[in-house]
Design a protein around this motif. Sequence first.
Motif, PDB file in Angstrom:
ATOM      1  N   TRP A  58      -0.612  38.814  -0.562  1.00 45.07           N
ATOM      2  CA  TRP A  58       0.398  37.800  -0.236  1.00 45.07           C
ATOM      3  C   TRP A  58       1.814  38.335  -0.381  1.00 45.07           C
ATOM      4  N   ALA A  62       4.318  38.355   2.620  1.00 49.10           N
ATOM      5  CA  ALA A  62       5.581  37.631   2.477  1.00 49.10           C
ATOM      6  C   ALA A  62       6.786  38.511   2.766  1.00 49.10           C
ATOM      7  N   ARG A 129       1.743  30.333  -1.331  1.00 50.57           N
ATOM      8  CA  ARG A 129       1.968  31.272  -0.241  1.00 50.57           C
ATOM      9  C   ARG A 129       3.377  31.096   0.326  1.00 50.57           C
ATOM     10  N   CYS A 130       4.086  32.200   0.546  1.00 50.95           N
ATOM     11  CA  CYS A 130       5.435  32.106   1.088  1.00 50.95           C
ATOM     12  C   CYS A 130       5.704  33.277   2.023  1.00 50.95           C
ATOM     13  N   LYS A 131       6.825  33.201   2.732  1.00 50.21           N
ATOM     14  CA  LYS A 131       7.198  34.285   3.636  1.00 50.21           C
ATOM     15  C   LYS A 131       8.715  34.326   3.766  1.00 50.21           C
ATOM     16  N   TYR A 161       2.540  28.524   5.209  1.00 52.26           N
ATOM     17  CA  TYR A 161       3.354  28.969   4.077  1.00 52.26           C
ATOM     18  C   TYR A 161       4.016  27.747   3.442  1.00 52.26           C
TER      19      TYR A 161
END
Length: 254
Positions: A58, A62, A129-131, A161
């Motif tokens: 992740w 990201a 979860r991120c980006k 995300y």
Amino acid sequence: MSDSVALLLKELKLPAFVRHYQSLWDTAVEKSWSHTDYLAALCEYELSDRYQRRTQKWIREARLATSKTFTALDNSSLSRPNQAVLAKLQQDTDWAHNADNVLLIGPSGTGKTHIANALGHRLVEQGVRCKLFPAIALVQLLQQAKRDLDLMTAVTRLDKYRVIIIDDIGYVKKTDAETHVLFEFIAHRYESGSLIITANQPFSEWDQIFPDSMMTVAAVDRLIHHATIIELEGESYRKQHQLAQAKSSKSKST
């Protein structure tokens, strides 16, 4: 027998079991563990292994800077109120699950991007979860999707995300094409997904980003409705580092 067990565990996709089941069995025999204790220990290894693999995957996905973490952040340059706010954001990530935003406002070089990346690392560690997108890259992605008549699909795809980080929103060009897709994205995320945004300009100057005052007000209104706003002040870290290097070089030459 051990080979057949290893094959079965591989088929079940339990790599930590494969690595540890024999050595743990020796420990279990030595310490008179019950079968339940032995199985629980194997499960702990497997869960830890999955957590590590997921976290690494992740973080790569990201596109977070590996060096920009809270451990590497110089807190001494931050005001005490900002330190307290950041500590709260790290400890309690409910804001991400509640679709709240974090807005980092301040001059160039005051640590906004570092803090945004550090928050991203913390979120991933907590299973969120991120980006991260440079603002210009995000706008280009959305513009291309709009030209392909596929904007809603592209925007919805980013819903996986929980948190999107938009870095340097002020560098978006003030054109109808760019700012309209950015506004549509902000409107889409409103109360459905969190945004972390860094900006050099205070809100009073965001009319430099959006083409008209009504769009500026509407965008800012959506962003600040459920938001933690962190205003950073002070001299650029990069400038301080350059001055320190110059001072060090001068002292060595004398």
